[in-house]
Design a protein around this motif. Structure first.
Motif, short mmCIF file in Angstrom:
data_model
loop_
_atom_site.label_atom_id
_atom_site.label_comp_id
_atom_site.label_asym_id
_atom_site.label_seq_id
_atom_site.Cartn_x
_atom_site.Cartn_y
_atom_site.Cartn_z
N CYS A 1 -9.18 24.66 -2.40
CA CYS A 1 -9.10 25.00 -3.82
C CYS A 1 -9.42 26.49 -4.01
O CYS A 1 -10.41 27.00 -3.47
CB CYS A 1 -10.08 24.14 -4.60
SG CYS A 1 -10.19 24.57 -6.35
N CYS B 1 -12.57 19.90 -8.91
CA CYS B 1 -12.56 20.62 -10.19
C CYS B 1 -11.22 20.55 -10.92
O CYS B 1 -11.06 21.14 -11.98
CB CYS B 1 -12.94 22.08 -9.97
SG CYS B 1 -11.71 23.06 -9.08
N ASP B 2 -10.23 19.86 -10.32
CA ASP B 2 -8.92 19.63 -10.94
C ASP B 2 -8.06 20.90 -11.04
O ASP B 2 -7.07 20.92 -11.76
CB ASP B 2 -9.09 19.01 -12.33
CG ASP B 2 -7.83 18.26 -12.77
OD1 ASP B 2 -7.23 17.59 -11.91
OD2 ASP B 2 -7.46 18.35 -13.94
N THR B 3 -8.41 21.93 -10.31
CA THR B 3 -7.60 23.14 -10.29
C THR B 3 -6.33 22.92 -9.48
O THR B 3 -6.35 22.19 -8.48
CB THR B 3 -8.40 24.32 -9.69
OG1 THR B 3 -9.52 24.59 -10.53
CG2 THR B 3 -7.54 25.57 -9.56
N SER B 4 -5.24 23.56 -9.90
CA SER B 4 -3.97 23.36 -9.20
C SER B 4 -3.67 24.45 -8.18
O SER B 4 -2.72 24.33 -7.40
CB SER B 4 -2.82 23.32 -10.22
OG SER B 4 -2.76 24.53 -10.96
N TYR B 5 -4.45 25.51 -8.16
CA TYR B 5 -4.21 26.63 -7.22
C TYR B 5 -4.96 26.37 -5.91
O TYR B 5 -6.12 25.95 -5.93
CB TYR B 5 -4.67 27.95 -7.84
CG TYR B 5 -3.91 28.29 -9.11
CD1 TYR B 5 -2.60 28.77 -9.06
CD2 TYR B 5 -4.50 28.11 -10.36
CE1 TYR B 5 -1.90 29.07 -10.22
CE2 TYR B 5 -3.81 28.40 -11.53
CZ TYR B 5 -2.51 28.89 -11.45
OH TYR B 5 -1.82 29.17 -12.59
N ARG C 1 -3.82 18.86 -7.07
CA ARG C 1 -4.96 18.97 -7.98
C ARG C 1 -6.23 18.80 -7.15
O ARG C 1 -6.37 17.83 -6.40
CB ARG C 1 -4.93 17.90 -9.07
CG ARG C 1 -3.64 17.79 -9.86
CD ARG C 1 -3.31 19.03 -10.65
NE ARG C 1 -4.33 19.39 -11.63
CZ ARG C 1 -4.15 20.33 -12.57
NH1 ARG C 1 -2.98 20.98 -12.62
NH2 ARG C 1 -5.10 20.60 -13.43
N CYS C 2 -7.13 19.74 -7.28
CA CYS C 2 -8.39 19.66 -6.54
C CYS C 2 -9.18 18.42 -7.00
O CYS C 2 -9.39 18.24 -8.21
CB CYS C 2 -9.22 20.91 -6.77
SG CYS C 2 -10.88 20.84 -6.04
N ASN D 1 -10.41 27.79 -6.66
CA ASN D 1 -11.50 27.94 -7.63
C ASN D 1 -12.86 27.60 -7.03
O ASN D 1 -13.77 28.43 -7.01
CB ASN D 1 -11.24 27.06 -8.85
CG ASN D 1 -12.34 27.15 -9.89
OD1 ASN D 1 -12.74 28.23 -10.28
ND2 ASN D 1 -12.84 26.00 -10.31
N CYS D 2 -13.00 26.39 -6.51
CA CYS D 2 -14.31 25.94 -6.00
C CYS D 2 -14.38 25.92 -4.48
O CYS D 2 -15.43 25.61 -3.92
CB CYS D 2 -14.65 24.57 -6.56
SG CYS D 2 -13.61 23.22 -5.91
#
Length: 307
Positions: free
Chosen positions: A56, A38-42, A34-35, A58-59
């Motif tokens: 991450c 931003c809490d993204t998992s990818y 988990r980033c 995403n960010c």
């Protein structure tokens, strides 16, 4: 639960950085990455450094495998850290001198690794309160060096508390040094007991008994025995400890007591806490509060006034 494999077998299992990296990743992110931003998992893996970075998707924040762990900033290979964790998870622990000789580091590096691991052990206890039937009793580390009421600088009063289960067995243990402001010579004043209860006992406990006097007829002898066991373990394994770092060794003794009662895999539990505990930096470690010098001056003044 004691180790199900020998140290040699453990070293064979975690014999390279890739295996240790995967184990530390799973301990830090058991449900997947988990980033932290931003809490993204990818994520993408960047392998251009000694240890991988996780970027991450995403960010694009890059997160180091060891950032936010007790290993942050280390140059010591994970393989050696894992060996140190295994040896600390053993029932009798290990001294920095012995650790240095086994994993092949300098004494300073081994000493710092030991304290960082104990920091994770202390952290594991900090958010847990004593519940149910709670007993608290006076204890001491270090025998008195004189027959008077005056406390020698190497005599450290303690308060130990246990949670007692419905089966009558002690299932959780805390042993804490008593600050000088809660002492009169070698005696713990009521404020010391109140502070221990406020900081370490659940307000909703079923029953509470606090004994701060050495020779009270109500003293809990089983708790006194645990304090003596802790003192003997510290003296036998580490050849004695001064007041500055004593608390971390007491926390290690309690960690072992708790994991033994719960029949946990001590290495797995310790690895998890080391993976989620921020590092203890060397300057912070050496700046720990040490009242030993002030207490020694007070002790000498007391003896001078008494003579």
């Amino acid at each position: 639960m004691t180790h199900s494999y020998s140290f040699e077998q453990f070293c064979d299992k975690y014999n390279n950085e890739e295996v240790c990296t995967q184990a530390l990743f799973s301990a830090r992110w058991p449900d997947g990455f988990r980033c932290p931003h931003c809490d993204t998992s990818y994520f993408y893996i960047i392998r251009s450094r000694r240890l991988p970075l996780f970027e991450c998707a995403n960010c694009h924040t890059q997160t180091s495998l060891i950032s936010g762990t007790i290993m942050e900033g280390t140059r010591t290979p994970l393989r050696l850290w894992f060996q140190a964790l295994y040896l600390h998870a053993a029932p009798h622990g290990i001294s920095a001198t012995r650790l240095a000789s086994i994993i092949g580091t300098t004494y300073k590096t081994a000493w710092l690794i030991c304290h960082k691991i104990r920091h994770a052990m202390s952290t594991s206890d900090s958010s847990t309160l004593l519940t149910g039937i709670v007993k608290v009793n006076w204890g001491v580390y270090g025998k008195p060096y004189n027959p008077t009421v005056y406390r020698h600088p190497q005599e450290q009063p303690l308060l130990a508390g246990v949670s007692v289960g419905s089966d009558g067995h002690m299932n959780y243990l805390k042993i804490k040094q008593v600050p000088d402001e809660h002492l009169v010579y070698d005696r713990i004043v009521p404020s010391g007991g109140h502070q221990f209860v406020q900081q370490h006992v659940d307000p909703s406990r079923e029953n509470l008994s606090v004994v701060i006097l050495k020779f009270s007829i109500h003293r809990h002898r089983d708790i006194i025995r645990l304090c003596k066991q802790a003192a003997c373990w510290i003296n036998d394994t580490f050849n004695g400890i001064g007041p500055k770092h004593l608390q971390s060794y007491l926390d290690q003794f309690c960690f072992d007591f708790i994991q033994k009662h719960r029949n946990n895999d001590r290495f797995e539990v310790l690895l998890t806490w080391c993976a989620i505990t921020p590092t203890l930096k060397y300057p912070t470690l050496i700046r720990r509060k040490n009242d030993a010098s002030q207490h020694k001056r007070s002790y000498l003044e007391q003896l001078k006034n008494a003579s």
